[in-house]
Enzyme design. Structure first.
Site, PDB file in Angstrom:
ATOM      1  N   GLU A  21      -0.985  -8.693   5.491  1.00 43.98           N
ATOM      2  CA  GLU A  21      -1.037  -8.632   6.787  1.00 43.98           C
ATOM      3  C   GLU A  21      -2.336  -8.799   7.348  1.00 43.98           C
ATOM      4  OE1 GLU A  21      -0.520  -6.045   4.956  1.00 43.98           O
ATOM      5  OE2 GLU A  21      -1.195  -4.236   6.168  1.00 43.98           O
TER       6      GLU A  21
ATOM      7  N   HIS B 195      -3.284  -5.330   1.387  1.00 41.33           N
ATOM      8  CA  HIS B 195      -2.849  -5.699   2.710  1.00 41.33           C
ATOM      9  C   HIS B 195      -2.835  -7.228   3.043  1.00 41.33           C
ATOM     10  CE1 HIS B 195      -2.625  -1.334   4.115  1.00 41.33           C
ATOM     11  NE2 HIS B 195      -3.512  -1.383   3.291  1.00 41.33           N
TER      12      HIS B 195
ATOM     13  N   CYS C 132       0.815  -1.219   0.042  1.00 42.66           N
ATOM     14  CA  CYS C 132      -0.095  -0.028  -0.038  1.00 42.66           C
ATOM     15  C   CYS C 132       0.699   1.303   0.164  1.00 42.66           C
ATOM     16  CB  CYS C 132      -1.025  -0.047   1.020  1.00 42.66           C
ATOM     17  SG  CYS C 132      -2.433   0.934   0.821  1.00 42.66           S
TER      18      CYS C 132
HETATM   19  N1  GLN Z   1      -3.864   6.198   0.723  1.00 49.00           N
HETATM   20  C1  GLN Z   1      -2.446   6.068   1.462  1.00 49.00           C
HETATM   21  C2  GLN Z   1      -1.469   7.078   0.756  1.00 49.00           C
HETATM   22  O1  GLN Z   1      -1.511   7.387  -0.211  1.00 49.00           O
HETATM   23  C3  GLN Z   1      -2.179   4.764   1.580  1.00 49.00           C
HETATM   24  C4  GLN Z   1      -3.117   3.923   2.150  1.00 49.00           C
HETATM   25  C5  GLN Z   1      -2.633   2.627   3.058  1.00 49.00           C
HETATM   26  O2  GLN Z   1      -1.419   2.465   3.067  1.00 49.00           O
HETATM   27  N2  GLN Z   1      -3.663   1.934   3.567  1.00 49.00           N
HETATM   28  O3  GLN Z   1      -0.588   7.195   1.259  1.00 49.00           O
END
Ligand code: GLN
Length: 198
Positions: A181, A179, A84
């Protein structure tokens, strides 16, 4: 063997638990450490970069001197898993929002990222995803997830949703928009650990 989880911000404890669970599943022992300061990354054989808020994460790893160490680890061939916000930070380039805000990127994977790529109505969702390196679909949890809009020729695309790439790898770097995890299915973590133990 030592695996480090960048612990500046984000879902750190879930990643630590997942790595420990995946290690136990395969009957391996390794130390799992959290990284808040400079000096620990160079002692690690594998690195995990969790989700969180990528602008803040970028600023802090730079300030703490961790960013440079991660780049050196990449050069040494240390396996790195980014999820992410971690995926965003691994990228070489971003969409216009990323460019405009000059947010810090490590630039370890030849990809162009788009933050919050799935729109407001899909802030969070789960999907059974076909991942090329797994033999059956993986239930992937997305939270304000980014996507990869473009990938260079050396990038191996592992999963996509429509035209959006959500999992990819290049050399020793593995990047996921979701994710792993947050689910019980440890196959993604095992795929990462294969790079350390095989
Ligand atoms: N939307 C977040 C960003 O752009 C990332 C979201 C996440 O890591 N769950 O930094």
């Amino acid at each position: 063997m030592r695996i480090g989880v960048i612990a500046i911000q984000g879902d750190v404890s879930e990643h630590v638990e997942s790595v420990e669970k995946a290690l136990a599943e395969r009957g391996e022992t390794a130390e799992v450490v959290t990284i808040k300061h400079k000096g620990i990354v160079p002692t690690c054989d594998g690195l995990v970069f969790p989700g969180g808020e990528s602008t803040t994460l970028g600023r802090l790893i730079l300030r703490e001197g961790i960013a440079e160490e991660i780049k050196e680890a990449k050069e040494k061939g240390i396996p790195i898993l980014g999820t992410c916000a971690g995926l965003i930070l691994l990228a070489t380039r971003g969409d216009s929002q990323v460019e405009k805000t000059h947010q810090y990127l490590l630039g370890l994977m030849d990809i162009k990222v788009n933050r919050n790529s799935f729109g407001r109505q899909f802030q969070s969702f789960e999907v059974d995803l076909d991942v090329s390196v797994l033999d059956s679909p993986y239930n992937a949890v997305f939270i304000r997830a980014p996507a990869i809009l473009e990938a260079g020729v050396d990038v191996n695309v592992l999963a996509s949703i429509d035209e959006k790439i959500v999992a990819a790898e290049q050399d020793n770097v593995l990047a996921l928009a979701f994710h792993p995890e947050l689910t019980e299915d440890m196959r993604i973590h095992q795929y990462f650990l294969d790079k350390l133990f095989n």
